[in-house]
Design a protein around this motif. Structure first.
Motif, PDB file in Angstrom:
ATOM      1  N   GLU A 176       0.825  -1.215   0.000  1.00 18.94           N
ATOM      2  CA  GLU A 176       0.000   0.000   0.000  1.00 18.94           C
ATOM      3  C   GLU A 176       0.858   1.264   0.000  1.00 18.94           C
ATOM      4  O   GLU A 176       0.565   2.229  -0.713  1.00 18.94           O
ATOM      5  N   VAL A 177       1.908   1.258   0.800  1.00 19.56           N
ATOM      6  CA  VAL A 177       2.806   2.422   0.839  1.00 19.56           C
ATOM      7  C   VAL A 177       3.348   2.696  -0.555  1.00 19.56           C
ATOM      8  O   VAL A 177       3.336   3.827  -1.045  1.00 19.56           O
ATOM      9  N   LYS A 178       3.793   1.654  -1.226  1.00 24.08           N
ATOM     10  CA  LYS A 178       4.369   1.827  -2.562  1.00 24.08           C
ATOM     11  C   LYS A 178       3.308   2.244  -3.575  1.00 24.08           C
ATOM     12  O   LYS A 178       3.584   3.039  -4.473  1.00 24.08           O
TER      13      LYS A 178
ATOM     14  N   PHE B  31       4.234   5.470  -5.264  1.00 23.62           N
ATOM     15  CA  PHE B  31       4.881   5.265  -6.576  1.00 23.62           C
ATOM     16  C   PHE B  31       3.917   4.822  -7.674  1.00 23.62           C
ATOM     17  O   PHE B  31       4.327   4.692  -8.825  1.00 23.62           O
ATOM     18  N   GLY B  32       2.668   4.556  -7.361  1.00 27.03           N
ATOM     19  CA  GLY B  32       1.700   4.158  -8.386  1.00 27.03           C
ATOM     20  C   GLY B  32       1.804   2.691  -8.755  1.00 27.03           C
ATOM     21  O   GLY B  32       2.349   1.875  -8.004  1.00 27.03           O
TER      22      GLY B  32
ATOM     23  N   ASP C 215       0.917   7.351 -16.496  1.00 24.81           N
ATOM     24  CA  ASP C 215      -0.171   6.897 -15.614  1.00 24.81           C
ATOM     25  C   ASP C 215       0.089   7.257 -14.157  1.00 24.81           C
ATOM     26  O   ASP C 215      -0.620   6.785 -13.263  1.00 24.81           O
ATOM     27  N   GLY C 216       1.091   8.087 -13.899  1.00 28.12           N
ATOM     28  CA  GLY C 216       1.349   8.517 -12.524  1.00 28.12           C
ATOM     29  C   GLY C 216       2.288   7.606 -11.774  1.00 28.12           C
ATOM     30  O   GLY C 216       2.649   7.879 -10.630  1.00 28.12           O
ATOM     31  N   SER C 217       2.687   6.507 -12.382  1.00 33.82           N
ATOM     32  CA  SER C 217       3.626   5.616 -11.702  1.00 33.82           C
ATOM     33  C   SER C 217       5.059   6.062 -11.984  1.00 33.82           C
ATOM     34  O   SER C 217       5.306   6.850 -12.893  1.00 33.82           O
ATOM     35  N   ARG C 218       5.963   5.576 -11.180  1.00 28.90           N
ATOM     36  CA  ARG C 218       7.367   5.905 -11.387  1.00 28.90           C
ATOM     37  C   ARG C 218       8.240   4.705 -11.055  1.00 28.90           C
ATOM     38  O   ARG C 218       7.839   3.805 -10.317  1.00 28.90           O
TER      39      ARG C 218
ATOM     40  N   PRO D 103      -2.126   7.745  -6.467  1.00 29.42           N
ATOM     41  CA  PRO D 103      -0.691   8.050  -6.587  1.00 29.42           C
ATOM     42  C   PRO D 103      -0.408   9.442  -7.154  1.00 29.42           C
ATOM     43  O   PRO D 103       0.705   9.952  -7.029  1.00 29.42           O
ATOM     44  N   MET D 104      -1.380  10.073  -7.772  1.00 27.68           N
ATOM     45  CA  MET D 104      -1.196  11.420  -8.308  1.00 27.68           C
ATOM     46  C   MET D 104      -1.558  12.489  -7.278  1.00 27.68           C
ATOM     47  O   MET D 104      -1.193  13.661  -7.434  1.00 27.68           O
TER      48      MET D 104
END
Lengths: 383, 383
Positions: free
Chosen positions: A24-26, A30-31, A322-325, B265-266
């Motif tokens: 959940e934290v990730k 980080f998406g 998509d907002g992830s990294r 995440p955004m």
């Protein structure tokens, strides 16, 4: 900044937080999770021998019926300067070339298609000193300087697009620029693009050395996609990212040199916001280490004269539309970050979120034109 | 989204990560630490009795010689809808009023100067159903509807500026709008501002109900500073934030309604990037909980019909121009976030980073005007 030698945010989270909560934290931080990208074991071995970190990640994207996926591997390289800053200039440049050759060779072993180096990668980030010499001597021709010729060889040898950010000397007018040279995988110089926004902050005395770029928002059509380069301080300017995207950029590189106490909490925000807002990939690259200068200098902060600029915190990463990294490289070590991405995701996310369609750009063009006129009256409502 | 009932990112980090590393994790993630803001113990007690979270934080800023600090307390309120979505409309509105009155009373006990509620706070976020009725009946006059009158009473009683985002019905043309009403601490309606960008994504079928706002980028001069309201989806558009700032906004509120799987995440990126890029404070507010609708509906994703929109994840927070942010409210509970900020920090950070001076807006105004013309040719360099 804390004296604690903090290696990376991601590693600390993984060390302490239990698995179910870590997920959940990730997700929140980080998406969508990137997948681990299997790299050739020989690449891992060579990276270890050459003492740099090697990470491989892949963004996950959806298949389409009418388009094959357009998978591209980008390589982000962060590294310390190799020789002391008072070594002979030619030695410093040669040492930088040799170190980069070591990293690019491993990038080739990892099937990287496009590699980008850090800002002004052949030299220390010496603008903090405000000395014109010897640092101006690091400036080279973008078209046929030794560094460009060196990169052309690498590009041809490895069939790799190379983004090479250097200090440029334009001989005709004898002007300096902060410039990225883009070299095609054929070895041809595709063109150059200059830093659009020059910082006026802290020890970044760059405005003493060169001016705001005059190359606009060029996008380079390569075999592996359309790319643009937003150099360093330009990442603080959302309009700069927007305009590269408006010209069709699918991946925007952000080669940088920035230090911890100043910008680190903003580092993970700005390039990522740009990927989200513009439906494209962004690649943020920062150098690592601390560079020492022989002559002491002050920093305009009332403190005593000193010999270094602070700690460049690395932490290079890639953001997806998509907002992830991706995870970041280390805060302290040289590194190569290999990220596989599917350019199709840009259109998929654009179709989903529609920021370009809902952007009302015609109205902003008109509003912005008013804002910059001398007789602009802000729209303020009073009681 | 994971089924794990995850309360908040901050609490999880604090639970597991040892102190010295936690300091670094927080510095990298959240910037300069906020101070704990002492609140009256009676406020804590009442908040607990009324079953909502109360947090108090203060951003740290530097003193100046020529200006006294301009300390302001903002209150961000996030809450579940009180009654089931099929209760009589008047009962739902009354219950929302009563609940907000409970929260605002505590805000007053905490000396809040400006309070902002979540988007369309008097109603469930029912646009997912695509049913016009009964939801359109929640729309009210911004100038003299019962909700505005209710807020005027509260504003006067507590000497508090109130930002009240509602579904507006403009009677003259019988049009609906997504509108924030700004009420002065005198009790006067200072004005209204409408949502500039309307989503076309997922179950946010808002474009079925109302159109892009026609009120531009108004800024409201209040006794406690110049404020603006960027409603929900407008936070994805950097130009929207920019233009509020260009009109002088010192604090920009972003009342929202957004769900976890889509945007979480955004969430921590966009409003914070806007605070950094525009040298101002931003306040992101999201509702909490899951709203159930009697009639099933589909979501345009090929999945089975269902009765809810997903989980609104709360997590309201405040960002400062120096890149720091406050902790967020819970992902699951009603809450009041009280944040003390010094408006002087905006100019201090602008003086430091100079984004407005280095922004080259005249050139962007001209470039953007070209981009939106039908015969725009992107600047693409080919081999």
């Amino acid at each position: 900044m804390s004296g604690f030698e903090f290696e990376s945010l991601e590693k600390t989270l993984e060390k302490y937080i239990p698995e179910n909560e870590l997920t959940e934290v990730k997700r929140i931080l980080f998406g969508n999770p990137t997948k681990n990208l299997e790299l050739h074991s020989s690449a891992e071995i060579v990276a270890s021998e050459r003492d740099f970190e090697l990470q491989g990640h892949a963004f996950q994207s959806a298949p389409e019926q009418l388009r094959a996926s357009r998978r591209v591997r980008v390589g982000l390289i962060q590294n310390r300067t190799v020789l002391p800053t008072d070594a002979p200039i030619l030695d410093q440049i040669s040492a930088a070339h040799s170190r980069i050759a070591e990293l690019v060779e491993v990038a080739a072993m990892c099937d990287v298609n496009i590699v980008c180096f850090q800002e002004t990668w052949t030299m220390p980030f010496a603008f903090c000193t405000r000395e014109k010499e010897p640092w101006s001597e690091f400036a080279e021709s973008a078209e046929d300087g030794p560094t460009t010729r060196f990169c052309q060889e690498l590009a041809k040898k490895y069939n790799m697009v190379i983004v090479s950010p250097i200090l440029e000397r334009e001989a005709l007018h004898n002007t300096l620029w902060n410039t990225a040279v883009v070299i095609s995988n054929s070895g041809q110089v595709l063109g150059k693009t200059r830093k659009n926004h020059i910082p006026r902050i802290g020890d970044f005395n760059e405005s003493t050395y060169y001016m705001e770029g005059n190359t606009g928002h060029k996008v380079f059509q390569t075999q592996f996609g359309k790319i643009a380069v937003n150099i360093c301080y330009g990442r603080h300017h959302p309009l700069n990212w927007l305009m590269y995207s408006m010209n069709g950029a699918e991946i925007i590189f952000n080669p940088s040199a920035t230090v911890g106490a100043l910008s680190e909490p903003m580092w993970s925000i700005e390039a990522r916001n740009a990927a989200i807002a513009n439906h494209c990939y962004t690649c943020a690259i920062n150098r690592v280490g601390t560079e020492h200068f022989k002559n002491e200098f002050t920093s305009g902060d009332g403190k005593k004269a000193h010999h270094d600029f602070g700690h460049f915190y690395g932490s290079s990463y890639v953001s997806a539309p998509d907002g992830s990294r991706s995870p970041g490289l280390s805060r302290t070590r040289d590194g190569l970050l290999v990220v596989e991405l599917d350019l199709n995701m840009n259109r998929q996310i654009s179709d989903k979120w529609s920021f370009k369609m809902t952007g009302r750009y015609a109205e902003y063009a008109s509003e912005l034109a008013k804002v910059v006129s001398e007789d602009f009256k802000p729209n303020i409502v009073k009681e």
